[in-house]
Design a protein around this motif. Sequence first.
Motif, PDB file in Angstrom:
ATOM      1  N   THR A 104      -1.767  -0.928   0.738  1.00  0.00           N
ATOM      2  CA  THR A 104      -2.897  -1.209  -0.025  1.00  0.00           C
ATOM      3  C   THR A 104      -4.154  -1.829  -0.239  1.00  0.00           C
ATOM      4  O   THR A 104      -4.478  -2.242   0.257  1.00  0.00           O
ATOM      5  N   TYR A 121      -8.342   1.605   0.867  1.00  0.00           N
ATOM      6  CA  TYR A 121      -7.144   2.424   0.991  1.00  0.00           C
ATOM      7  C   TYR A 121      -6.815   3.362   1.842  1.00  0.00           C
ATOM      8  O   TYR A 121      -6.581   3.848   3.007  1.00  0.00           O
ATOM      9  N   ASP A 122      -8.216   4.177   2.257  1.00  0.00           N
ATOM     10  CA  ASP A 122      -7.743   4.936   3.124  1.00  0.00           C
ATOM     11  C   ASP A 122      -7.826   4.483   4.632  1.00  0.00           C
ATOM     12  O   ASP A 122      -7.159   4.999   5.677  1.00  0.00           O
ATOM     13  N   CYS A 159      -5.807   2.839   5.842  1.00  0.00           N
ATOM     14  CA  CYS A 159      -4.814   2.439   6.003  1.00  0.00           C
ATOM     15  C   CYS A 159      -3.826   3.229   6.735  1.00  0.00           C
ATOM     16  O   CYS A 159      -2.853   3.114   7.306  1.00  0.00           O
ATOM     17  N   TYR A 160      -4.631   4.677   6.255  1.00  0.00           N
ATOM     18  CA  TYR A 160      -3.935   5.414   6.989  1.00  0.00           C
ATOM     19  C   TYR A 160      -3.201   5.758   8.222  1.00  0.00           C
ATOM     20  O   TYR A 160      -2.206   6.272   8.382  1.00  0.00           O
ATOM     21  N   PRO A 161      -4.130   5.631   9.574  1.00  0.00           N
ATOM     22  CA  PRO A 161      -3.662   5.443  10.613  1.00  0.00           C
ATOM     23  C   PRO A 161      -2.753   4.596  11.138  1.00  0.00           C
ATOM     24  O   PRO A 161      -2.088   5.083  11.585  1.00  0.00           O
ATOM     25  N   VAL A 174      -0.615   3.377   8.568  1.00  0.00           N
ATOM     26  CA  VAL A 174       0.979   3.713   8.320  1.00  0.00           C
ATOM     27  C   VAL A 174       1.433   5.171   9.324  1.00  0.00           C
ATOM     28  O   VAL A 174       2.454   4.665   9.185  1.00  0.00           O
ATOM     29  N   ASN A 175       0.792   5.176   9.155  1.00  0.00           N
ATOM     30  CA  ASN A 175       1.301   6.978  10.231  1.00  0.00           C
ATOM     31  C   ASN A 175       1.068   5.955  11.723  1.00  0.00           C
ATOM     32  O   ASN A 175       2.461   6.703  12.632  1.00  0.00           O
ATOM     33  N   GLU A 176       0.971   5.216  12.461  1.00  0.00           N
ATOM     34  CA  GLU A 176       1.551   4.804  13.754  1.00  0.00           C
ATOM     35  C   GLU A 176       2.627   3.645  13.485  1.00  0.00           C
ATOM     36  O   GLU A 176       3.288   3.978  14.194  1.00  0.00           O
ATOM     37  N   GLN A 182       2.071   3.474   2.045  1.00  0.00           N
ATOM     38  CA  GLN A 182       0.404   3.391   1.402  1.00  0.00           C
ATOM     39  C   GLN A 182       0.377   4.042  -0.266  1.00  0.00           C
ATOM     40  O   GLN A 182       1.209   4.982  -0.441  1.00  0.00           O
ATOM     41  N   ASP A 224      -2.180   3.112  -3.018  1.00  0.00           N
ATOM     42  CA  ASP A 224      -3.705   2.242  -4.123  1.00  0.00           C
ATOM     43  C   ASP A 224      -3.130   1.204  -4.990  1.00  0.00           C
ATOM     44  O   ASP A 224      -1.984   0.709  -5.601  1.00  0.00           O
TER      45      ASP A 224
END
Length: 182
Positions: free
Chosen positions: A52, A58-59, A61-63, A65-67, A77, A79
């Motif tokens: 979060t 916040y943005d 975190c995206y890679p 979470v996908n990894e 993920q 906010d």
Amino acid sequence: MKWLGKFPDSFLAEIGGQPDALRRAARALVDQRDTIEAVRDAGRRAGGVVFTGMGASYDACYPAVNELAVHGVLALQIDAAELLHFRSHVLSPATVLVLVSQSGRSAEVVRLLDALDGRPERPVVLSITNGLANPLAERSDLRLDTRAGTEEGPSTMTFASSLVQLAAVAGALSERSGRVGG
């Protein structure tokens, strides 16, 4: 972008500072390898991971979470405002909560910690901030310093540095990474 003559453009300077910020973030991981090991240990006991932050934090975190998804690790993920007001029920003592904030003072992340402090049991809280002298880092169970450095404009160096730190966190939580720092 139009150059303003003798006036310095701090935003462009900070974009140019990203390579050095990435190197500082990588060196910081070597110095903070005990924290990465503690993240790995927490991940072994965790029933899930929640990432979060707000805005660019916040943005970033995206890679990660996908990894983790690629490696079969349950990671969400959400906010910080939504997590605080509507989804806090997903957090339990079996959760690793990764809070990312450039300043460590964002209203939503601090209020989220306030709400968690009112619980009898809270998740393991890992903070990723630019520096450790802030309310988020001081109140976290585990803390990582991006060492991005001082920024005047948008947090471009912190965003890039957060990606480095979050990649190490994802590696530790998926147990696919080697020992940090050699």
